[in-house]
Design a protein around this motif. Structure first.
Motif, PDB file in Angstrom:
ATOM      1  N   PHE A  94       1.038  -1.191  -0.213  1.00 19.48           N
ATOM      2  CA  PHE A  94      -0.075  -0.034  -0.190  1.00 19.48           C
ATOM      3  C   PHE A  94       0.979   1.267  -0.063  1.00 19.48           C
ATOM      4  CE2 PHE A  94      -2.197  -3.312   2.625  1.00 19.48           C
ATOM      5  CZ  PHE A  94      -3.220  -3.595   1.744  1.00 19.48           C
ATOM      6  N   PRO A  95       0.512   2.481  -0.364  1.00 22.10           N
ATOM      7  CA  PRO A  95       1.298   3.633  -0.554  1.00 22.10           C
ATOM      8  C   PRO A  95       1.262   4.168   0.817  1.00 22.10           C
ATOM      9  CG  PRO A  95      -0.931   3.895  -1.518  1.00 22.10           C
ATOM     10  CD  PRO A  95      -0.937   2.607  -1.017  1.00 22.10           C
ATOM     11  N   VAL A  96       1.567   3.654   1.787  1.00 19.60           N
ATOM     12  CA  VAL A  96       1.671   4.090   3.092  1.00 19.60           C
ATOM     13  C   VAL A  96       3.094   3.754   3.630  1.00 19.60           C
ATOM     14  CG1 VAL A  96       1.003   3.908   5.676  1.00 19.60           C
ATOM     15  CG2 VAL A  96      -0.674   3.698   3.877  1.00 19.60           C
ATOM     16  N   ARG A  97       3.978   4.646   4.193  1.00 21.01           N
ATOM     17  CA  ARG A  97       5.613   4.321   4.823  1.00 21.01           C
ATOM     18  C   ARG A  97       5.119   3.311   5.750  1.00 21.01           C
ATOM     19  NH1 ARG A  97       9.409   9.500   4.160  1.00 21.01           N
ATOM     20  NH2 ARG A  97       8.907   9.576   6.336  1.00 21.01           N
ATOM     21  N   ILE A  98       6.156   2.281   5.726  1.00 28.13           N
ATOM     22  CA  ILE A  98       6.275   1.254   6.570  1.00 28.13           C
ATOM     23  C   ILE A  98       7.740   1.155   6.975  1.00 28.13           C
ATOM     24  CG2 ILE A  98       4.092   0.214   6.421  1.00 28.13           C
ATOM     25  CD1 ILE A  98       5.372  -2.038   4.804  1.00 28.13           C
ATOM     26  N   GLY A  99       8.124   0.551   8.301  1.00 27.83           N
ATOM     27  CA  GLY A  99       9.299   0.446   8.687  1.00 27.83           C
ATOM     28  C   GLY A  99       9.635  -0.336   9.700  1.00 27.83           C
ATOM     29  N   ASN A 100      10.598  -0.433  10.424  1.00 24.15           N
ATOM     30  CA  ASN A 100      10.803  -1.353  11.493  1.00 24.15           C
ATOM     31  C   ASN A 100      10.239  -0.610  12.789  1.00 24.15           C
ATOM     32  OD1 ASN A 100      12.595  -3.623  10.378  1.00 24.15           O
ATOM     33  ND2 ASN A 100      13.707  -1.658   9.801  1.00 24.15           N
ATOM     34  N   TRP A 101       9.596  -1.262  13.514  1.00 26.11           N
ATOM     35  CA  TRP A 101       8.812  -0.900  14.758  1.00 26.11           C
ATOM     36  C   TRP A 101       9.103  -2.073  15.730  1.00 26.11           C
ATOM     37  CZ3 TRP A 101       5.485  -2.035  18.647  1.00 26.11           C
ATOM     38  CH2 TRP A 101       5.064  -0.967  19.648  1.00 26.11           C
ATOM     39  N   ARG A 102       9.826  -1.743  17.048  1.00 27.37           N
ATOM     40  CA  ARG A 102      10.172  -2.501  17.961  1.00 27.37           C
ATOM     41  C   ARG A 102       9.687  -4.231  17.918  1.00 27.37           C
ATOM     42  NH1 ARG A 102      10.719  -0.461  24.105  1.00 27.37           N
ATOM     43  NH2 ARG A 102      12.256  -1.996  24.764  1.00 27.37           N
ATOM     44  N   THR A 103      10.265  -4.929  17.375  1.00 26.99           N
ATOM     45  CA  THR A 103       9.745  -6.557  16.947  1.00 26.99           C
ATOM     46  C   THR A 103       9.275  -6.704  15.657  1.00 26.99           C
ATOM     47  OG1 THR A 103       7.843  -6.574  17.893  1.00 26.99           O
ATOM     48  CG2 THR A 103       9.227  -7.179  19.577  1.00 26.99           C
ATOM     49  N   VAL A 104       8.850  -5.506  14.981  1.00 28.40           N
ATOM     50  CA  VAL A 104       8.405  -5.448  13.537  1.00 28.40           C
ATOM     51  C   VAL A 104       7.106  -6.635  13.276  1.00 28.40           C
ATOM     52  CG1 VAL A 104       8.788  -5.056  11.236  1.00 28.40           C
ATOM     53  CG2 VAL A 104      10.552  -5.016  12.760  1.00 28.40           C
ATOM     54  N   TYR A 105       7.527  -7.825  13.070  1.00 30.96           N
ATOM     55  CA  TYR A 105       6.381  -8.760  12.600  1.00 30.96           C
ATOM     56  C   TYR A 105       6.225  -9.594  13.651  1.00 30.96           C
ATOM     57  CZ  TYR A 105       6.498  -6.873   7.872  1.00 30.96           C
ATOM     58  OH  TYR A 105       6.828  -6.284   6.646  1.00 30.96           O
ATOM     59  N   VAL A 106       7.291  -9.864  14.571  1.00 28.89           N
ATOM     60  CA  VAL A 106       7.171 -10.903  15.694  1.00 28.89           C
ATOM     61  C   VAL A 106       5.911 -10.634  16.448  1.00 28.89           C
ATOM     62  CG1 VAL A 106       8.336 -11.813  17.866  1.00 28.89           C
ATOM     63  CG2 VAL A 106       9.491 -11.111  15.778  1.00 28.89           C
ATOM     64  N   ALA A 107       5.676  -9.255  17.110  1.00 29.45           N
ATOM     65  CA  ALA A 107       4.438  -9.011  17.830  1.00 29.45           C
ATOM     66  C   ALA A 107       3.266  -9.292  17.387  1.00 29.45           C
ATOM     67  CB  ALA A 107       4.551  -7.425  18.379  1.00 29.45           C
ATOM     68  N   PRO A 108       2.814  -8.945  16.131  1.00 30.18           N
ATOM     69  CA  PRO A 108       1.724  -9.336  15.566  1.00 30.18           C
ATOM     70  C   PRO A 108       1.746 -10.759  15.197  1.00 30.18           C
ATOM     71  CG  PRO A 108       2.793  -7.396  14.134  1.00 30.18           C
ATOM     72  CD  PRO A 108       3.634  -8.002  15.476  1.00 30.18           C
ATOM     73  N   ASN A 109       2.536 -11.520  14.970  1.00 33.22           N
ATOM     74  CA  ASN A 109       2.457 -13.001  14.730  1.00 33.22           C
ATOM     75  C   ASN A 109       2.217 -13.643  16.041  1.00 33.22           C
ATOM     76  OD1 ASN A 109       2.394 -13.208  11.836  1.00 33.22           O
ATOM     77  ND2 ASN A 109       4.611 -12.875  11.984  1.00 33.22           N
ATOM     78  N   ALA A 110       2.915 -13.151  17.120  1.00 30.19           N
ATOM     79  CA  ALA A 110       2.865 -13.813  18.540  1.00 30.19           C
ATOM     80  C   ALA A 110       1.465 -13.442  19.201  1.00 30.19           C
ATOM     81  CB  ALA A 110       3.885 -13.286  19.316  1.00 30.19           C
ATOM     82  N   PHE A 111       0.948 -12.127  18.624  1.00 31.01           N
ATOM     83  CA  PHE A 111      -0.520 -11.798  18.917  1.00 31.01           C
ATOM     84  C   PHE A 111      -1.492 -13.014  18.518  1.00 31.01           C
ATOM     85  CE2 PHE A 111      -4.399  -9.535  17.948  1.00 31.01           C
ATOM     86  CZ  PHE A 111      -4.778  -9.267  19.365  1.00 31.01           C
ATOM     87  N   ALA A 112      -1.370 -13.344  17.506  1.00 33.98           N
ATOM     88  CA  ALA A 112      -2.450 -14.153  16.767  1.00 33.98           C
ATOM     89  C   ALA A 112      -2.025 -15.425  17.398  1.00 33.98           C
ATOM     90  CB  ALA A 112      -2.132 -14.243  15.293  1.00 33.98           C
ATOM     91  N   LYS A 113      -0.818 -15.924  17.361  1.00 29.53           N
ATOM     92  CA  LYS A 113      -0.487 -17.496  17.639  1.00 29.53           C
ATOM     93  C   LYS A 113      -0.822 -17.694  19.206  1.00 29.53           C
ATOM     94  CE  LYS A 113       3.829 -18.089  18.752  1.00 29.53           C
ATOM     95  NZ  LYS A 113       3.896 -18.438  20.107  1.00 29.53           N
ATOM     96  N   GLU A 114      -0.802 -16.714  20.052  1.00 33.87           N
ATOM     97  CA  GLU A 114      -0.995 -17.014  21.548  1.00 33.87           C
ATOM     98  C   GLU A 114      -2.202 -16.887  21.907  1.00 33.87           C
ATOM     99  OE1 GLU A 114       1.606 -18.180  24.041  1.00 33.87           O
ATOM    100  OE2 GLU A 114       1.913 -18.785  22.158  1.00 33.87           O
ATOM    101  N   CYS A 115      -3.018 -15.911  21.145  1.00 34.26           N
ATOM    102  CA  CYS A 115      -4.638 -15.725  21.505  1.00 34.26           C
ATOM    103  C   CYS A 115      -5.224 -16.994  20.938  1.00 34.26           C
ATOM    104  CB  CYS A 115      -4.997 -14.588  20.935  1.00 34.26           C
ATOM    105  SG  CYS A 115      -4.745 -12.745  21.677  1.00 34.26           S
ATOM    106  N   PHE A 116      -4.926 -17.436  19.893  1.00 30.36           N
ATOM    107  CA  PHE A 116      -5.462 -18.751  19.167  1.00 30.36           C
ATOM    108  C   PHE A 116      -5.253 -19.823  20.027  1.00 30.36           C
ATOM    109  CE2 PHE A 116      -5.818 -21.857  15.500  1.00 30.36           C
ATOM    110  CZ  PHE A 116      -7.196 -21.469  15.456  1.00 30.36           C
ATOM    111  N   VAL A 117      -3.865 -20.074  20.398  1.00 26.83           N
ATOM    112  CA  VAL A 117      -3.708 -21.458  21.228  1.00 26.83           C
ATOM    113  C   VAL A 117      -4.558 -21.466  22.475  1.00 26.83           C
ATOM    114  CG1 VAL A 117      -1.788 -20.559  22.515  1.00 26.83           C
ATOM    115  CG2 VAL A 117      -2.057 -22.946  21.881  1.00 26.83           C
ATOM    116  N   ASP A 118      -4.829 -20.255  23.102  1.00 27.87           N
ATOM    117  CA  ASP A 118      -5.692 -20.086  24.135  1.00 27.87           C
ATOM    118  C   ASP A 118      -7.235 -20.313  23.868  1.00 27.87           C
ATOM    119  OD1 ASP A 118      -4.239 -18.872  26.391  1.00 27.87           O
ATOM    120  OD2 ASP A 118      -6.353 -18.043  26.975  1.00 27.87           O
TER     121      ASP A 118
END
Length: 633
Positions: free
Chosen positions: A419-443
């Motif tokens: 998308f035409p939105v500037r994106i970059g590295n934000w503390r953990t970048v993709y680890v936090a979103p993926n961990a959010f889904a993973k750990e909510c789903f296992v619950d």
């Protein structure tokens, strides 16, 4: 501490100076929680080499056997006679000796500094204001500037009238540059005031109609399309079809701004044959290289002074702050410091990527997890730097591809819209979103299986002793399983990243009106061999503060091609009154040191929302949490 340990330095006399930017010092970069991991051996080797040279110099001065000398707290001592020479007395002759290779390193049992709560050497200067951050830089003859940019990404300047701006007291010049219009003045305040007086017409370009709704609709349309496979084992679809229970959920996360405490800034002094830069940057060597390219100078003619940074979190890896002061300094033939406003900072950030994550899972009749699918739909940070090899970006699946749970049938894949939105590295970048889904789903799977979330995780982690120990310790210290009053609950999450493993248990209290309180957060971490427990705990607590702020408050919206938040009045962050008590327990380990700077960010949001479910029975699968999400139905 790593150098001082092997050097046998006197810690009370240690000073730290920033090395000049030069390729001979290596990459000189900080990101990915790699600092201690990559420095662990090289810095110890450097300290040990210096120690050996000092010992050799002392032995030569006394005319004694080198083995009869020992280093101790800033001096060399001759054991048989007690004679003593300080490092200062030995530095000259020692520096003329050849640097030894393959020097012996200390046995961990002999460590004197490593593993101790040693005070940082920079704390006093940061507390009393004498530390130099980027916006503190002052250079003789320096002017100050502010740059007005098009509010829409991809837009450009159509026309402007600077007559009113030039009437503002202190304004020296108004200069059209690549990113917009620079107002150069005698002070930052005058530059800001002159900028406000500009009359500007923008050509907003093709992105002026873009909205967050458009972006989210595209992400939703992609949820059921197959993606590039990152990891695959077993027969997922057949197992899901035969599963006793089959769950499917989508988790959504927003764009996030960095909102670093110190706004972005950079100072430059450009001459025809040289260039000097002062910058709070995470990557001074790359900044130097880019400055040389922009100024058409040999790299050796560019000097970069790296200052302290008032917060970075990945934002100061970007080089967009560089061009403005270079162009303005060249235009006015003076050193120029460009300081961004908070509005610039939020509206022209490189945001953490938006993400939609589709999870699927299957349980057999005994409640065992037999199938797991994790699809990441998120734009790629790396794609803006050029074509990806094989169209594959490993970063996008960090925290997903390395799922630690023992599940026989797995599929991890991803789809990368841009998308035409500037994106970059934000503390953990993709680890936090993926961990959010993973750990909510296992619950959610644990609840579907009528099993305790801790018990299910321990079953799935039985092959990983570090994970098991961390999770067990966090649960034990939090009092997992204790009966709680109505409206209270506990949730947990675990994630390995950056060479370390950390588990969190969050306790919440939710009132009927949606008021949320967090009495405490309990962490357990295995970071390998810890250099300084005090700084590790501080990093963990700081990461939790930032992650909690993002989970409860932060979101960047897009309307008419613009980032809607402007300043802290409509981009709220966690206030000190909202910070819960954090208990951190570090597991003694002989594993190599892992990272700590980003370690505690990924677990917070899923542990928090799992706790909200335990307290209220309501599942929240989108961040940030809104008050309406918490109110009783």
């Amino acid at each position: 501490m790593l150098v001082g340990e092997e050097l046998e330095a006197d810690w009370e006399k240690v000073l730290v100076k920033q090395a000049p930017t030069a390729f001979r010092y290596g990459a000189q970069e900080t990101y990915g929680s790699l600092s201690v991991q990559t420095s662990w051996k090289p810095l110890r080797m450097a300290g040990a080499a210096a120690r050996e040279m000092l010992l050799s110099a002392a032995a030569a001065a006394w005319g004694v056997d080198r083995k009869s000398c020992r280093a101790e707290i800033g001096a060399v001592i001759h054991a048989p006679t007690g004679r003593r020479l300080t490092y200062g007395e030995l530095a000259g002759p020692a520096s003329r000796l050849p640097v030894p290779a393959n020097v012996p390193l200390k046995d961990p049992k002999d460590f004197r500094l490593i593993g101790q709560r040693v005070p940082r050497v920079d704390t006093r200067s940061k507390a009393d204001g004498s530390a130099t951050f980027g916006i503190d830089v002052r250079v003789p003859g320096m002017l100050f500037a502010s740059v007005l940019r098009c509010p829409v990404v991809g837009g450009k300047l159509h026309s402007f009238d600077a007559s009113k701006a030039k009437q503002v007291s202190g304004v020296r010049e108004v200069v059209k540059i690549g990113s917009g219009i620079g107002v150069v003045a005698d002070s930052t305040w005058a530059a800001f005031q002159g900028r406000q007086a500009l009359e500007v017409v923008w050509d907003e370009g093709p992105n002026s109609g873009l909205s967050l709704g458009d972006i989210e609709r595209q992400l939703t349309q992609l949820e059921n399309q197959p993606g590039a496979v990152a990891r695959h084992s077993g027969d997922l679809e057949t197992t899901l079809a035969k599963a006793e229970k089959h769950l499917e959920q989508v988790y959504r996360l927003p764009y996030l701004a960095h909102v670093t405490m110190e706004p972005m800034n950079c100072t430059a002094d450009v001459h025809w044959d040289r260039c000097e830069i002062w910058a709070p940057t995470q990557h001074p060597a790359l900044l130097r290289q880019e400055a040389a390219r922009m100024c058409r100078l040999p790299t050796r003619r560019v000097v970069v002074h790296t200052t302290l940074t008032g917060g970075a979190f990945g934002r100061r890896l970007e080089l967009d702050v560089l061009a403005d002061p270079l162009q303005l300094s060249r235009a006015v033939a003076r050193p120029v410091q460009v300081t961004w406003t908070r509005e610039d900072d939020i509206q022209h950030d490189y945001y953490r990527p938006i993400a939609h994550i589709r999870m699927r899972g299957g349980l057999d009749s005994a409640g065992h997890l037999t199938a797991w699918a994790h699809r990441v739909i998120a734009p790629s940070v790396r794609a803006r730097f050029g074509p990806l090899q094989g169209g594959y970006d490993h970063m996008v699946v960090e925290g997903a591809e390395d799922v630690p749970y023992a599940i026989p049938n797995l599929l991890i894949d991803y789809i990368m819209p841009q998308f035409p939105v500037r994106i970059g590295n934000w503390r953990t970048v993709y680890v936090a979103p993926n961990a959010f889904a993973k750990e909510c789903f296992v619950d959610e799977l644990a609840v579907a299986a009528n099993r305790d979330p801790l018990a299910l995780r321990l079953e799935l982690l039985r092959h990983l002793p570090r994970h098991t120990a961390v999770l067990t310790l966090a649960a034990e210290k939090a009092g997992w399983g204790a009966k709680l009053p109505r409206g209270r609950g506990m949730g947990m999450a675990i994630q390995q990243c950056y060479g370390s493993v950390l588990a969190q248990v969050v306790e919440v209290a939710v009132e009927k009106d949606g008021t949320l309180r967090i009495p405490r957060i309990v962490c357990a971490a295995d970071c390998g061999l810890v250099v300084n427990p005090d700084t590790v705990e501080a990093q963990i607590e700081g990461g939790i503060a930032q992650a909690l702020s993002a989970a409860l408050k932060e979101e960047v919206l897009i309307e008419r091609g613009r980032a809607v938040p402007e300043n802290f009045h409509n981009y709220d962050v966690l206030h000190i009154a909202g910070m819960p008590v954090v208990e951190t327990h570090l597991i003694a380990s002989r594993e190599p040191p892992g990272g700590a700077g980003e370690l505690s960010v990924p677990q917070l949001a899923p542990a928090l929302l799992n706790a909200v479910f335990a307290a209220t029975g309501k599942r929240i699968r989108r961040l940030p949490v809104r008050p309406a999400d918490l109110r009783a139905s």
